[in-house]
Design an enzyme around this catalytic site. Structure first.
Site, PDB file in Angstrom:
ATOM      1  N   ARG A   1      -2.251  -0.911   5.497  1.00 47.59           N
ATOM      2  CA  ARG A   1      -3.399  -1.550   4.845  1.00 47.59           C
ATOM      3  C   ARG A   1      -3.031  -2.923   4.296  1.00 47.59           C
ATOM      4  O   ARG A   1      -3.772  -3.904   4.457  1.00 47.59           O
ATOM      5  CB  ARG A   1      -3.938  -0.652   3.718  1.00 47.59           C
ATOM      6  CG  ARG A   1      -4.668   0.578   4.185  1.00 47.59           C
ATOM      7  CD  ARG A   1      -5.049   1.502   3.045  1.00 47.59           C
ATOM      8  NE  ARG A   1      -3.934   2.288   2.544  1.00 47.59           N
ATOM      9  CZ  ARG A   1      -4.034   3.174   1.553  1.00 47.59           C
ATOM     10  NH1 ARG A   1      -5.187   3.358   0.928  1.00 47.59           N
ATOM     11  NH2 ARG A   1      -2.974   3.877   1.167  1.00 47.59           N
TER      12      ARG A   1
ATOM     13  N   CYS B   1       0.870  -1.175   0.000  1.00 45.41           N
ATOM     14  CA  CYS B   1       0.000   0.000   0.000  1.00 45.41           C
ATOM     15  C   CYS B   1       0.903   1.220   0.000  1.00 45.41           C
ATOM     16  O   CYS B   1       1.859   1.269  -0.761  1.00 45.41           O
ATOM     17  CB  CYS B   1      -0.967  -0.024   1.184  1.00 45.41           C
ATOM     18  SG  CYS B   1      -0.189  -0.196   2.800  1.00 45.41           S
TER      19      CYS B   1
END
Length: 451
Positions: free
Chosen positions: A409, A404
Site C-alpha cells: 500500500r 504499511c
C-alpha cells in the site's frame, strides 16, 4: 381596398418573419458538445473563455474537468495543445459514471459533495472530445442540477497566457493509449518491457487475458518472508536480468491490483531503472479503453547485464534504522502510516500472520490506500491528497517516509507522491510487520492525543 390588402399581406410577412427568427434563435438543446458560443450542449449552456476567466475561483462557481484522469494529470490527449487541467479546476471524469460497483450511486454522491459540485453552484463542465461534458451534464441534470455550462478546453489550452497545471512527474502514470502506442511503435526500436504483476507463479488473471506482449512477474521474485522486505541487491539484480530489464529499459507495469505493480515499480526505481511506468487504473483501464487482449503465455527474455550498480537510488527505500531516525526528527520528518484507521489505532493487525497491534510511536496516519484512489482506481486529485495530509499536520516540505504492513500500500502512495513532484520521499520497507516483531520498538495504540 387594394391598399388594405397590401397592408395585410405586409403584416403577415412581418409576423411570419418574427416567428421564424424566434424559432431559429430559441435556446434549444443540441448534441454538439463543440458548440460555438451561444449554443447549448445537451443539458448545459455553452460558456465563453472570457466568461470562464471572469468566474473561475468564485465561491458560487466550480469548474470541473470531465476527461479521463490522465488528461487531468498532465497528458496531452484528444488534440489538446497543453496537457493538464485548468488552474483552479477540480475533476469528475465522465468515465466514473460507467464504473461497475454495487455502491456506485452512493459513492458518486459523496464525490460530488466532497468536491463542492452541488446544485446551488454554477458548474462549468469541460472536455476536449465532444462527449464527456455532455455525459456528466445529462447525469447532473437528471439529479436536478440546473446551472450547468459546457466548455471545450482546447480553446483554453491554445492560449499560453491562460494558466494550466500538470503534475511534475505525471508521465510515471500512463494511460492505456500510451501503452498501445508504445507497443505499435515498438518504442521506436528502444528497449521496453510490459509486465503484469501479481502474487504467485501462475496468475489466473494473466491467463484469462493480458496486454499483448506482457510477461508475468510474481511478487515473490522481489521480496521474501517472513518480514517480506525486498530481496538483497544481488538477488534483485538477478531478478532484473531474468526478466530482461536493464537500467535503460522502459518498463511498464500493471495488474488488476495496482498495489502489486506499485510494489515492483518502487523496487525497480530503487535499483536504478530510469524509466518506470504504471498503467493508471490498472488492467481495467486497458479493457475499458477497448484494446485487444491476448491469452498467450509470454516467456521471460533474459539479458546479460543490468547496466549499473544496484541499488543506484538507495534512499528511495529505507530500513529500520532510518525509520527510527525519521521518528526522532519530529520537526522535519514524518513516518506516514498508510494503513486503515483500525490498524493505526491497534484495533486489528490487518494480517493473519502479524500478531502485533498498534503503530510505531510518533508515526502519523496518512489514510488507507483506498483514500488515494478515484472510483475507477486511478490516482486521486493531488490537492485532495494534500488536504488529507494537512489534517494530520503532514506537509509536502517535510521528509516523508511511507509505510504499511509489508510495503504494498505504501509503495503506491510513494509513487503518487513522486508523481506530484515531492522531494525527499521514501518507502519504509519493513513497515508494521518488521516494527512489531521487536518488542524493543516503542508502540502506541488508541486514538492519538494530538495530530
Amino acid at each position: 381596398m387594394k391598399n388594405k390588402k397590401n397592408y395585410l399581406a405586409l403584416f403577415l410577412v412581418v409576423l411570419f418573419s418574427i416567428f421564424i427568427f424566434t424559432a431559429c434563435s430559441k435556446n434549444t438543446k443540441t448534441e454538439n458538445v463543440n458548440a460555438t458560443e451561444g449554443q447549448e450542449v445537451g443539458e448545459a449552456s455553452a460558456i465563453s473563455t472570457e466568461e470562464l476567466k471572469q468566474n473561475i475561483g468564485k465561491e458560487d462557481w466550480v469548474v470541473v474537468d470531465t476527461r479521463i484522469n490522465d488528461a487531468f494529470n498532465g497528458w496531452q490527449l484528444d488534440g489538446v495543445k497543453r496537457g493538464g487541467h485548468i488552474k483552479g479546476a477540480t475533476d469528475f471524469a465522465a468515465a466514473w459514471l460507467k464504473v461497475s460497483d454495487p455502491d456506485k450511486e452512493e459513492k458518486l454522491e459523496k464525490i460530488l459533495s466532497d468536491k463542492g459540485i452541488i446544485a446551488e453552484k454554477n458548474i462549468v463542465l469541460y472536455d476536449a472530445n465532444g462527449n464527456d461534458a455532455k455525459e456528466l451534464a445529462d447525469y447532473l441534470a437528471s439529479k436536478g442540477y440546473k446551472n450547468l455550462y459546457a466548455y471545450n478546453v482546447k480553446e483554453w489550452a491554445s492560449d499560453d497566457n491562460l494558466p494550466m497545471e500538470s503534475y511534475p512527474n505525471y508521465s510515471m502514470l500512463v494511460p492505456a493509449t500510451w501503452i498501445n502506442d508504445l507497443i505499435k511503435s515498438n518504442n521506436n526500436g528502444l528497449p521496453y518491457k510490459v509486465f503484469e504483476v501479481s502474487w504467485g507463479e501462475v496468475s489466473e488473471e494473466y491467463n484469462k487475458g493480458h496486454i499483448p506482449s506482457a510477461v508475468h512477474i510474481n511478487t515473490d521474485e522481489v521480496e521474501e518472508g517472513p518480514i517480506w522486505n525486498r530481496k538483497s541487491a544481488d538477488q534483485l539484480e538477478q531478478f532484473a536480468l531474468n526478466n530482461g530489464i536493464t537500467t535503460d529499459t522502459t518498463t511498464v507495469l500493471y495488474g488488476s491490483d495496482t498495489m502489486a505493480a506499485s510494489r515492483v515499480a518502487v523496487i525497480l526505481k530503487y535499483m536504478g531503472v530510469k524509466d518506470v511506468r504504471i498503467l493508471n487504473g490498472g488492467y481495467s483501464a486497458w479493457v475499458n479503453a477497448g484494446y485487444n487482449v491476448e491469452t498467450t503465455v509470454n516467456k521471460k527474455t533474459p539479458v546479460d547485464a543490468f547496466g549499473t550498480t544496484v541499488p543506484a537510488n538507495p534512499n528511495y527505500i529505507v530500513d529500520l534504522p532510518t525509520a527510527k531516525e525519521i521518528l526522532a526528527d519530529k520537526e522535519k520528518s514524518i513516518l506516514v502510516d498508510i494503513r486503515s484507521w483500525d490498524e493505526y489505532i491497534g484495533k486489528t493487525s490487518g494480517y493473519d500472520y502479524i500478531t502485533g497491534k498498534g503503530r510505531p510511536s510518533g508515526s502519523k496516519w496518512g489514510h488507507d490506500i483506498m483514500d488515494y484512489k478515484n472510483i475507477d482506481t486511478t490516482m486521486r486529485n493531488a490537492d485532495e491528497i494534500i488536504d488529507m495530509w494537512k489534517e494530520w499536520n503532514i506537509t509536502t516540505d517535510q521528509r516523508l517516509s511511507f509505510f504499511c504492513g509489508t510495503g504494498w500500500r505504501a509503495a503506491e502512495v510513494l509513487l503518487y507522491a513522486d508523481v506530484m513532484g515531492l522531494q525527499n520521499i521514501s518507502l519504509y520497507d519493513g513497515g508494521w510487520n518488521e516494527w512489531s516483531s521487536d518488542a524493543q520498538n516503542p508502540i502506541e495504540t488508541g486514538e492519538p492525543n494530538n495530530k
